[in-house]
Design a protein around this motif. Structure first.
Motif, PDB file in Angstrom:
ATOM      1  N   GLN A   1      46.501 -55.031  33.911  1.00 26.82           N
ATOM      2  CA  GLN A   1      45.316 -54.277  33.828  1.00 26.82           C
ATOM      3  C   GLN A   1      45.214 -53.383  32.673  1.00 26.82           C
ATOM      4  N   VAL A   2      44.168 -53.470  31.884  1.00 29.87           N
ATOM      5  CA  VAL A   2      44.185 -52.667  30.835  1.00 29.87           C
ATOM      6  C   VAL A   2      43.813 -51.358  31.229  1.00 29.87           C
ATOM      7  N   ARG A   3      44.230 -50.190  30.633  1.00 24.05           N
ATOM      8  CA  ARG A   3      44.042 -48.867  30.851  1.00 24.05           C
ATOM      9  C   ARG A   3      43.612 -48.097  29.402  1.00 24.05           C
ATOM     10  N   LEU A   4      42.596 -47.180  29.521  1.00 26.72           N
ATOM     11  CA  LEU A   4      42.455 -46.594  28.283  1.00 26.72           C
ATOM     12  C   LEU A   4      42.456 -45.011  28.620  1.00 26.72           C
ATOM     13  N   VAL A   5      43.102 -44.089  27.912  1.00 33.39           N
ATOM     14  CA  VAL A   5      43.326 -42.647  28.191  1.00 33.39           C
ATOM     15  C   VAL A   5      42.896 -42.165  26.751  1.00 33.39           C
ATOM     16  N   GLU A   6      41.865 -41.275  26.781  1.00 30.06           N
ATOM     17  CA  GLU A   6      41.247 -40.324  25.629  1.00 30.06           C
ATOM     18  C   GLU A   6      42.112 -39.079  25.760  1.00 30.06           C
ATOM     19  N   SER A   7      42.043 -38.486  24.297  1.00 26.99           N
ATOM     20  CA  SER A   7      42.512 -37.194  24.279  1.00 26.99           C
ATOM     21  C   SER A   7      42.089 -36.596  22.849  1.00 26.99           C
ATOM     22  N   GLY A   8      42.243 -35.380  22.793  1.00 23.72           N
ATOM     23  CA  GLY A   8      41.955 -34.680  21.573  1.00 23.72           C
ATOM     24  C   GLY A   8      40.150 -33.879  21.631  1.00 23.72           C
ATOM     25  N   GLY A   9      39.628 -33.885  22.902  1.00 24.73           N
ATOM     26  CA  GLY A   9      38.459 -33.192  22.836  1.00 24.73           C
ATOM     27  C   GLY A   9      38.659 -31.804  22.852  1.00 24.73           C
ATOM     28  N   GLY A  10      37.424 -30.999  22.744  1.00 25.10           N
ATOM     29  CA  GLY A  10      37.746 -29.432  23.129  1.00 25.10           C
ATOM     30  C   GLY A  10      36.390 -28.669  22.389  1.00 25.10           C
ATOM     31  N   LEU A  11      36.228 -27.559  22.181  1.00 29.19           N
ATOM     32  CA  LEU A  11      35.538 -26.608  21.624  1.00 29.19           C
ATOM     33  C   LEU A  11      35.550 -26.533  20.178  1.00 29.19           C
ATOM     34  N   VAL A  12      34.734 -26.732  19.431  1.00 29.85           N
ATOM     35  CA  VAL A  12      34.540 -26.650  17.881  1.00 29.85           C
ATOM     36  C   VAL A  12      33.581 -25.955  17.399  1.00 29.85           C
ATOM     37  N   GLN A  13      33.483 -25.290  16.527  1.00 25.88           N
ATOM     38  CA  GLN A  13      32.339 -24.628  15.658  1.00 25.88           C
ATOM     39  C   GLN A  13      31.484 -25.617  15.033  1.00 25.88           C
ATOM     40  N   PRO A  14      30.293 -25.415  14.797  1.00 26.78           N
ATOM     41  CA  PRO A  14      29.599 -26.348  13.781  1.00 26.78           C
ATOM     42  C   PRO A  14      30.075 -26.279  12.648  1.00 26.78           C
ATOM     43  N   ASN A  85      33.820 -35.080  11.753  1.00 25.96           N
ATOM     44  CA  ASN A  85      33.927 -33.997  10.523  1.00 25.96           C
ATOM     45  C   ASN A  85      32.477 -33.646  10.547  1.00 25.96           C
ATOM     46  N   ASP A  86      32.230 -32.408  10.107  1.00 22.57           N
ATOM     47  CA  ASP A  86      31.087 -31.721  10.005  1.00 22.57           C
ATOM     48  C   ASP A  86      30.089 -31.861  11.063  1.00 22.57           C
ATOM     49  N   LEU A  87      30.804 -31.541  12.506  1.00 27.49           N
ATOM     50  CA  LEU A  87      30.309 -31.545  13.654  1.00 27.49           C
ATOM     51  C   LEU A  87      29.070 -30.741  13.641  1.00 27.49           C
ATOM     52  N   LYS A  88      28.371 -31.192  14.846  1.00 28.49           N
ATOM     53  CA  LYS A  88      26.728 -30.437  14.737  1.00 28.49           C
ATOM     54  C   LYS A  88      26.593 -30.071  16.241  1.00 28.49           C
ATOM     55  N   PRO A  89      26.070 -29.204  16.749  1.00 28.70           N
ATOM     56  CA  PRO A  89      25.629 -29.024  18.019  1.00 28.70           C
ATOM     57  C   PRO A  89      25.412 -30.223  18.840  1.00 28.70           C
ATOM     58  N   GLU A  90      24.453 -31.252  18.249  1.00 32.69           N
ATOM     59  CA  GLU A  90      24.000 -32.330  18.745  1.00 32.69           C
ATOM     60  C   GLU A  90      24.989 -33.449  19.132  1.00 32.69           C
ATOM     61  N   ASP A  91      26.211 -33.206  18.494  1.00 31.90           N
ATOM     62  CA  ASP A  91      27.129 -34.140  18.772  1.00 31.90           C
ATOM     63  C   ASP A  91      28.080 -33.432  20.180  1.00 31.90           C
ATOM     64  N   THR A  92      27.488 -32.563  20.835  1.00 34.45           N
ATOM     65  CA  THR A  92      28.086 -32.457  22.226  1.00 34.45           C
ATOM     66  C   THR A  92      27.880 -33.380  23.144  1.00 34.45           C
ATOM     67  N   ALA A  93      28.839 -33.812  23.619  1.00 34.84           N
ATOM     68  CA  ALA A  93      28.834 -35.037  24.788  1.00 34.84           C
ATOM     69  C   ALA A  93      30.314 -35.359  25.437  1.00 34.84           C
ATOM     70  N   THR A  94      30.095 -36.104  26.304  1.00 39.49           N
ATOM     71  CA  THR A  94      31.346 -36.779  26.710  1.00 39.49           C
ATOM     72  C   THR A  94      31.558 -38.033  26.052  1.00 39.49           C
ATOM     73  N   TYR A  95      32.720 -38.026  25.478  1.00 42.32           N
ATOM     74  CA  TYR A  95      32.924 -39.302  24.742  1.00 42.32           C
ATOM     75  C   TYR A  95      34.060 -40.239  25.393  1.00 42.32           C
ATOM     76  N   TYR A  96      33.492 -41.393  25.277  1.00 42.38           N
ATOM     77  CA  TYR A  96      34.218 -42.576  26.107  1.00 42.38           C
ATOM     78  C   TYR A  96      34.791 -43.624  25.115  1.00 42.38           C
ATOM     79  N   CYS A  97      36.035 -43.962  25.230  1.00 41.10           N
ATOM     80  CA  CYS A  97      36.523 -45.130  24.689  1.00 41.10           C
ATOM     81  C   CYS A  97      36.545 -46.471  25.199  1.00 41.10           C
ATOM     82  N   THR A  98      36.161 -47.414  24.743  1.00 38.28           N
ATOM     83  CA  THR A  98      36.136 -48.803  25.546  1.00 38.28           C
ATOM     84  C   THR A  98      36.668 -49.903  24.519  1.00 38.28           C
ATOM     85  N   ALA A  99      37.354 -50.682  25.186  1.00 32.17           N
ATOM     86  CA  ALA A  99      37.640 -52.040  24.648  1.00 32.17           C
ATOM     87  C   ALA A  99      36.721 -53.106  24.687  1.00 32.17           C
TER      88      ALA A  99
END
Length: 118
Positions: A1-14, A85-99
């Protein structure tokens, strides 16, 4: 069974940067295309970036992130990355990885929150 685990998210300034990681286990990672999607608050899930095995590891990006985000992989670590890079407020989201094991996307990671705010 293939399993994916994301990491590295958080709060960042524009204007700041983050690197998301997605570790894949239980399969043959180097054979898979890999992609990132995101779901902004109150919106549908949307495509962000893909690293395609079918197209010789070509990369594809949504217009909204082109020239700011970079997808890459390390087969020795069974991990795909999304450098943002150069993150913007509109990049705010839950990010998902997929294969992309077949023609469809899936399985999916559990998602990780990225918030861009001052």
């Amino acid at each position: 069974q293939v399993r994916l685990v994301e990491s590295g998210g958080g709060l960042v300034q524009p204007g700041g940067s983050l690197r998301l990681s997605c570790e894949v286990s239980g399969g043959t990672f180097e054979r898979y295309g890999m992609a990132w999607f995101r779901q902004p608050p109150g919106k549908e899930r949307e495509f962000v970036a893909e690293l395609s095995r079918k197209s010789g590891n070509s990369t594809f990006y949504a217009d909204s992130v082109k020239d700011r985000f970079t997808i890459s992989r390390d087969n020795a670590k069974n991990t795909v990355y999304l450098q943002m890079n150069d993150l913007k407020p509109e990049d705010t989201a839950t990010y998902y990885c997929t294969a992309r094991i077949t023609t469809d996307y899936g399985p999916w990671g559990q998602g990780i929150q990225v918030t861009v705010s001052s």
